[in-house]
Design a protein around this motif. Structure first.
Motif, mmCIF file in Angstrom:
data_model
loop_
_atom_site.group_PDB
_atom_site.id
_atom_site.type_symbol
_atom_site.label_atom_id
_atom_site.label_comp_id
_atom_site.label_asym_id
_atom_site.label_seq_id
_atom_site.Cartn_x
_atom_site.Cartn_y
_atom_site.Cartn_z
ATOM 1 N N UNK A 50 9.508 -10.909 15.668
ATOM 2 C CA UNK A 50 10.860 -10.879 15.097
ATOM 3 C C UNK A 50 10.817 -11.317 13.644
ATOM 4 N N UNK A 51 11.976 -11.349 13.013
ATOM 5 C CA UNK A 51 12.069 -11.682 11.599
ATOM 6 C C UNK A 51 11.444 -13.036 11.296
ATOM 7 N N UNK A 52 11.758 -14.051 12.063
ATOM 8 C CA UNK A 52 11.280 -15.394 11.726
ATOM 9 C C UNK A 52 9.782 -15.561 11.923
ATOM 10 N N UNK A 53 9.152 -14.651 12.630
ATOM 11 C CA UNK A 53 7.700 -14.717 12.838
ATOM 12 C C UNK A 53 6.942 -13.744 11.934
ATOM 13 N N UNK A 54 7.645 -13.040 11.066
ATOM 14 C CA UNK A 54 7.030 -12.050 10.189
ATOM 15 C C UNK A 54 6.600 -12.702 8.879
ATOM 16 N N UNK A 55 5.378 -12.443 8.420
ATOM 17 C CA UNK A 55 4.935 -12.990 7.135
ATOM 18 C C UNK A 55 5.864 -12.558 5.996
ATOM 19 N N UNK A 56 6.085 -13.455 5.055
ATOM 20 C CA UNK A 56 7.019 -13.214 3.953
ATOM 21 C C UNK A 56 6.726 -11.929 3.186
ATOM 22 N N UNK A 57 5.465 -11.649 2.929
ATOM 23 C CA UNK A 57 5.113 -10.430 2.199
ATOM 24 C C UNK A 57 5.706 -9.200 2.888
ATOM 25 N N UNK A 101 11.956 -5.230 13.486
ATOM 26 C CA UNK A 101 12.403 -3.963 12.931
ATOM 27 C C UNK A 101 13.830 -4.080 12.420
ATOM 28 N N UNK A 102 14.125 -3.261 11.464
ATOM 29 C CA UNK A 102 15.465 -3.161 10.886
ATOM 30 C C UNK A 102 16.002 -1.766 11.163
ATOM 31 N N UNK A 103 17.257 -1.721 11.581
ATOM 32 C CA UNK A 103 17.960 -0.450 11.765
ATOM 33 C C UNK A 103 18.725 -0.145 10.480
ATOM 34 N N UNK A 104 18.675 1.097 10.043
ATOM 35 C CA UNK A 104 19.542 1.579 8.969
ATOM 36 C C UNK A 104 20.437 2.626 9.604
ATOM 37 N N UNK A 105 21.729 2.362 9.558
ATOM 38 C CA UNK A 105 22.712 3.237 10.192
ATOM 39 C C UNK A 105 23.621 3.845 9.124
ATOM 40 N N UNK A 106 23.384 5.102 8.743
ATOM 41 C CA UNK A 106 24.298 5.748 7.806
ATOM 42 C C UNK A 106 25.689 5.861 8.434
#
Length: 136
Positions: A50-57, A101-106
């Motif tokens: 998840x986001x909090x476990x993802x390296x900053x880069x 992951x990030x969702x992009x919803x047009x």
């Protein structure tokens, strides 16, 4: 990479996807269960739950890719008026695949569905149709 992870398998091309953007750090592809036309997922090329476990880069690279993908979708899909950017963390927040992951919803109209809403007003019949439009 995690051999059991769906998104790692997509990055490794073990599972096909409709890729619309890729660089050294991220991979972006059309969601197979779109809420809106052009619904895209951006994933880092490192396995992190998840986001909090993802390296900053990789977080920085995902953010930069969101901008690139949003601009591409705005340019290629007729009628995009805005976007939702969504990320869920943990099952309680409806995270289903445990690879950040990030969702992009047009957004094409005011009353369109949100991430887990069902949208039956898709303009394109298939992901291939959307992919072909974006790939022009």
């Amino acid at each position: 990479m995690n051999n059991e992870c769906l998104f790692c398998k997509i990055i490794n091309q073990d599972i096909p996807s409709h890729k619309i953007y890729e660089n050294e750090y991220v991979y972006a592809f059309l969601d197979i269960f779109p809420v809106t036309d052009g619904h895209t997922l951006i994933i880092p090329k490192v396995h992190a739950e998840n986001l909090t476990k993802t390296p900053d880069l990789y977080l920085v690279e995902v953010a930069k890719a969101k901008k690139v993908v949003a601009e591409l979708l705005q340019e290629k899909l007729d009628g995009v008026k805005g976007f939702n950017y969504v990320s869920n963390q943990e099952a309680i927040a409806k995270q289903v695949v445990f690879h950040y992951h990030e969702h992009i919803l047009p957004k094409f109209k005011v009353d369109e569905g949100f991430l887990h809403d069902k949208n039956v007003n898709l303009k394109y019949a298939t992901l291939e149709d959307v992919f072909n439009e974006i790939s022009k």
